[in-house]
Design an enzyme around this catalytic site. Structure first.
Site, PDB file in Angstrom:
ATOM      1  N   LYS A  44       0.714  -1.249  -0.008  1.00 33.66           N
ATOM      2  CA  LYS A  44      -0.060   0.021   0.076  1.00 33.66           C
ATOM      3  C   LYS A  44       0.897   1.267  -0.014  1.00 33.66           C
ATOM      4  O   LYS A  44       2.303   1.141   0.292  1.00 33.66           O
ATOM      5  CB  LYS A  44      -0.774   0.064   1.102  1.00 33.66           C
ATOM      6  CG  LYS A  44      -0.203  -0.042   2.684  1.00 33.66           C
ATOM      7  CD  LYS A  44      -1.099  -0.293   3.830  1.00 33.66           C
ATOM      8  CE  LYS A  44      -0.138  -0.018   5.159  1.00 33.66           C
ATOM      9  NZ  LYS A  44      -0.970  -0.311   6.272  1.00 33.66           N
TER      10      LYS A  44
ATOM     11  N   TYR B  10      14.774  32.231   3.668  1.00 30.51           N
ATOM     12  CA  TYR B  10      13.333  33.122   3.971  1.00 30.51           C
ATOM     13  C   TYR B  10      13.378  33.571   5.520  1.00 30.51           C
ATOM     14  O   TYR B  10      13.914  32.842   6.383  1.00 30.51           O
ATOM     15  CB  TYR B  10      12.041  32.384   3.945  1.00 30.51           C
ATOM     16  CG  TYR B  10      11.640  32.233   2.492  1.00 30.51           C
ATOM     17  CD1 TYR B  10      11.554  33.038   1.495  1.00 30.51           C
ATOM     18  CD2 TYR B  10      11.680  30.879   1.774  1.00 30.51           C
ATOM     19  CE1 TYR B  10      11.237  33.009   0.401  1.00 30.51           C
ATOM     20  CE2 TYR B  10      11.435  30.539   0.597  1.00 30.51           C
ATOM     21  CZ  TYR B  10      11.263  31.812  -0.273  1.00 30.51           C
ATOM     22  OH  TYR B  10      10.841  31.759  -1.661  1.00 30.51           O
TER      23      TYR B  10
HETATM   24  C1  PLP Z   1      -0.468  -1.263   7.155  1.00 30.24           C
HETATM   25  C2  PLP Z   1      -1.022  -2.438   7.538  1.00 30.24           C
HETATM   26  C3  PLP Z   1      -0.383  -3.573   7.982  1.00 30.24           C
HETATM   27  C4  PLP Z   1       1.322  -3.582   8.001  1.00 30.24           C
HETATM   28  O1  PLP Z   1       1.875  -2.896   9.159  1.00 30.24           O
HETATM   29  P1  PLP Z   1       3.232  -2.646   9.573  1.00 30.24           P
HETATM   30  O2  PLP Z   1       3.508  -2.215  11.081  1.00 30.24           O
HETATM   31  O3  PLP Z   1       3.956  -1.875   8.514  1.00 30.24           O
HETATM   32  O4  PLP Z   1       3.889  -4.319   9.501  1.00 30.24           O
HETATM   33  C5  PLP Z   1      -0.991  -4.772   8.037  1.00 30.24           C
HETATM   34  N1  PLP Z   1      -2.344  -4.617   8.236  1.00 30.24           N
HETATM   35  C6  PLP Z   1      -3.050  -3.679   7.989  1.00 30.24           C
HETATM   36  C7  PLP Z   1      -4.622  -3.789   7.748  1.00 30.24           C
HETATM   37  C8  PLP Z   1      -2.503  -2.504   7.801  1.00 30.24           C
HETATM   38  O5  PLP Z   1      -3.167  -1.358   7.264  1.00 30.24           O
END
Ligand code: PLP
Length: 812
Positions: A484, A710
């Site tokens: 993701k 700035y």
């Molecule tokens: C992002 C996510 C993970 C992974 O989490 P990490 O801490 O990066 O391992 C697992 N399950 C769900 C539903 C997530 O949204």
């Protein structure tokens, strides 16, 4: 050439069953996915993360007919056409065979170890010796127990020298490497903190590494590391340094670095000469001095060596994946060419799913002869390639032999003149050549290149991290990996290709769009989509994406949609809210959920899962357990009602590291895959995957009282050198990093920001270091520290790197 029978005799096995004892073995394989020429392959059933015996069947089905195994009751009758050699230990057998091949080689073997620089020194030495010697080198970073054994297998008396790298990460490993390599000449590059993991101390690590030199007559090293007391007593040291010390062979009298170059004044055997080298950083200087010392110790004169060094060019050592023009993908590996690295690059080419057409551009290799011709033909024959383009007169014959469509050019220039006619389009193109053919000119013409701020992503490190986590999982537990948010900032199909090749079970994306992109680039793994909404139902179904269903609104809408389309049993994943209180059904909604699901045939529950709120925090372990209990209860209730099996899963990265008891049927690996170690688990050795780099655009000297940036926030209180670099908050470099909070690194030296961060740029105080315009700058030398300094977490820094920052992929 070895027959299976002669290999049997070398290994002195427990038992041996030969169906065809004259079978000639050309390839050693250990991974059934990587069988290139089944007929000449000998499969070693190694016990590593997975037991190789489990893959004998797969290899047999691909045509492999010779196996080294150790299990006494292995069902060999299932493989009636195969030769089997039983040994006590398959690893040992592989190493014994490698040692045997090494012993037949009568010319000098140079063994290199050290914490860093091994590969660079090996490559440079090969280049420096190339003028008058044929050098065999272990490919890329093939320096482990396995890599060394495979490297030695291809050694033959066609060569004048062999240069082999030895890398260790744990105590006791070097003795095995030493019995295989038996270097006549040793090189110890340096000692640092890399892989400190398994060692009690730096001294313990030095003592382990010097075991490589047990039988060597000479060892070469920089004197400043003080290795002398640890070396075998009879060995001759050949060292260099910048102190006036009688024990030094080469004295560095003076050094001057500027404009990516340095000039060193060297004193050797009464002669003093200047050497100009095309690098200015300390590490490269030291690596070159090691190479110079090695050539001197081999008897070359200082004048000769200096001339050779003058011809060295900086190396892009790694195989690189680039976006090409006309929607092509370019795999550029144009700086070295030998059989083993060609094999690695072809494997990488076949991992690419984004185009059906796969093209190889290959130049002649160093020292072509009949034997190498034959091996090269075997390697290429049967590779499914759209076309092969050969460059160099020594490959003219190969053109006739190969069955694939082949084009031939005598030289690179002729190929480049023909570019329009070749009309590369929608292809993955592997460009593989030896240096003299300059195929990098071709990759430059084909690739979209730019020298901006880039995020470099090392896919090999990603694969390494995947294996690290995989090694924690018992058999039967499936692995879902999270891609993701653009794979936590590091790309989409490039990462997914690698994960698919490495056979993960599931991918997860945040939005349907991301899933569609993966499908359009050839990814076929099951894909779960977190939190989809009604607008994307159509693409979910069209692209076989499996939604997370988190409430009744979305469940009912999806069922209605499927009914309209007359689709039944569409896979869904039910998300339970067990305490995170983000998305998901609450425990008290399960009965109603059961009622809805029981009455419809449109959906099929593939899995029931939940997300942990604090799996990395030991003070919250009780709460984590409560979440697990709630999920178990909900899934038990669903199971009873639905009457068919589904998976359950809850563990994210930290839970994989900290809570083996809650892996259930599948785990969901996220941040750990990308090399961010949140849990510091003993024995888990992660490699950083992405490196954000920018360059210095301008440097100026400012007097006291001037200000920078700035609102005049950066006040100059001493005469200062200020560097402007090409990264700002529009690239994802947070404004909180301004005014000294952000630390970057130039040539290994840390510097701080000065003044506020601008939109596209920011300024660094480089007064105390050596830095030049166009120098490369590491933006986050320590990601965790950087996150902490502005009160956030590494996840946010990674995913904030904006999409205008170009992603560049490497393998190796
Ligand atoms: C992002 C996510 C993970 C992974 O989490 P990490 O801490 O990066 O391992 C697992 N399950 C769900 C539903 C997530 O949204």
């Amino acid at each position: 050439m070895y027959s299976i029978d002669s290999i049997g005799q070398i290994l002195r096995p427990k038992q041996i069953v030969l169906v065809s004892k004259d079978s000639v073995i050309t390839d050693l394989v250990y991974d059934s996915r990587k069988v290139a020429h089944a007929e000449g392959s000998l499969f070693f059933a190694l016990k590593a993360l997975r037991d190789g015996h489990r893959f004998v069947k797969d290899a047999y089905e691909k045509g492999v007919r010779s196996f080294i195994i150790s299990e006494d009751d292995f069902p060999v009758h299932n493989f009636p056409e195969a030769n089997f050699v039983w040994v006590a230990d398959v690893w040992q057998a592989l190493q014994q065979l490698a040692a045997h091949v090494r012993q037949q080689f009568e010319k000098p073997v140079i063994g290199i170890t050290g914490s860093n620089g091994k590969t660079v020194v090996k490559e440079w030495l090969t280049q420096l010796l190339a003028g008058d010697k044929k050098v065999y080198q272990s490919p890329k970073s093939y320096n482990s127990q396995l890599g060394v054994a495979l490297s030695l297998w291809n050694l033959s008396d066609d060569y004048d020298y062999a240069i082999i790298e030895a890398g260790i990460s744990m105590p006791e490993e070097m003795a095995h490497l030493e019995t295989m390599i038996k270097p006549d000449i040793g090189i110890f590059t340096n000692i640092g903190l890399a892989h400190a993991g398994g060692f009690a101390s730096k001294v313990a690590k030095i003592e382990e590494k010097v075991k490589l030199f047990a039988g060597s007559h000479t060892v070469i090293y920089p004197s400043k590391y003080g290795f002398a007391p640890y070396l075998p007593p009879a060995i001759t040291s050949f060292t260099f340094g910048d102190t006036a010390d009688d024990s030094l062979q080469v004295e560095v009298l003076d050094e001057e670095a500027r404009n990516q170059q340095s000039v060193l004044l060297l004193h050797y055997k009464g002669n003093t000469e200047k050497v100009r080298i095309p690098f200015s950083d300390k590490a490269s200087q030291e690596n070159i001095l090691i190479c110079i010392s090695t050539l001197l110790s081999l008897g070359y004169t200082l004048t000769d060596v200096i001339q050779r060094v003058g011809r060295l060019r900086p190396l892009e050592m790694r195989l690189q994946l680039l976006n090409g023009k006309n929607n092509c993908s370019i795999i550029d590996d144009s700086y070295s060419n030998d059989l083993a690295s060609l094999q690695i690059a072809l494997d990488f080419l076949h991992q690419q799913q984004q185009h059906d057409k796969k093209t190889l551009v290959l130049s002649e290799m160093e020292g072509m002869n009949a034997k190498l011709d034959e091996k090269l033909f075997k390697l290429l024959d049967g590779q499914s390639l759209y076309r092969i383009i050969l460059v160099g007169p020594a490959l003219a014959n190969l053109q006739q032999q190969l069955k694939q469509p082949v084009l031939y050019y005598a030289e690179t220039e002729a190929l480049i003149q023909d570019l329009d006619k070749l009309a590369f389009s929608q292809e993955s193109i592997l460009i593989k050549g030896s240096r003299t053919f300059h195929l990098e000119d071709l990759s430059q013409l084909l690739a979209d290149k730019s020298h901006e701020t880039v995020l470099e992503i090392n896919l090999q490190s990603l694969a390494h991290n995947l294996q690290q986590y995989r090694s924690l999982l018992p058999t039967g537990v499936k692995l879902m990996t999270m891609v993701k948010a653009f794979s936590y900032g590091s790309g989409s199909f490039e990462v997914a290709n690698l994960l698919q090749f490495n056979k993960v079970d599931y991918l997860t994306v945040a939005f349907a769009d991301e899933g569609v992109e993966l499908r359009q680039n050839g990814i076929e793994l099951p894909i779960m989509v977190l939190s989809p909404d009604e607008q994307v139902f159509d693409s979910l179904v069209r692209y076989k994406l499996e939604p997370e269903i988190y409430n009744f609104r979305i469940l009912n809408a999806f069922i209605a949609f499927l009914r309209r389309k007359s689709i039944a049993h569409y896979p869904i994943h039910l998300k339970m809210d067990t305490g995170m209180h983000r998305l998901g059904f609450l425990p008290n909604e399960v009965s109603s959920l059961v009622a809805v699901l029981d009455a419809v045939a449109e959906v099929q529950v593939k899995s029931v899962f939940s997300h942990l709120a604090a799996s990395g925090d030991p003070t919250q372990d009780e709460f984590t357990q409560l979440q697990v209990d709630r999920l178990n209860q909900a899934s038990a209730q669903l199971k009873d009602a639905l009457g068919y099996p589904f998976m359950r899963h809850i563990a994210n990265t930290s839970a994989i590291a900290r809570h083996p008891a809650i892996y259930m049927d599948m785990v969901r690996l996220g941040i750990g895959l990308y090399g961010v170690d949140m849990d510091h688990k003993e024995g888990l050795d992660l490699e950083p995957v992405s490196v954000l780099k920018t360059t210095i655009t301008q440097i100026k000297t400012l007097d006291v009282g001037e200000t920078v940036g700035y609102d005049r926030r950066g006040v100059i209180t001493r005469k200062s050198r200020i560097a402007t670099v090409k990264i700002g908050y529009a690239d994802g470099y947070n404004r909180h990093f301004g005014n000294g909070v952000g630390k970057m690194m130039i040539r290994g030296q840390e510097v701080a920001t000065i003044g506020s961060i601008c939109m596209d740029m920011c300024m660094l105080d480089v007064t105390d270091i050596v830095a030049n315009e166009e120098d490369e700058v590491l933006v986050f030398p320590d990601l965790q520290q950087a996150a902490q300094s502005i009160g956030t977490i590494p996840y946010e820094l990674l995913v904030s790197i904006s999409s205008r920052v170009k992603r560049v992929y490497f393998y190796g």
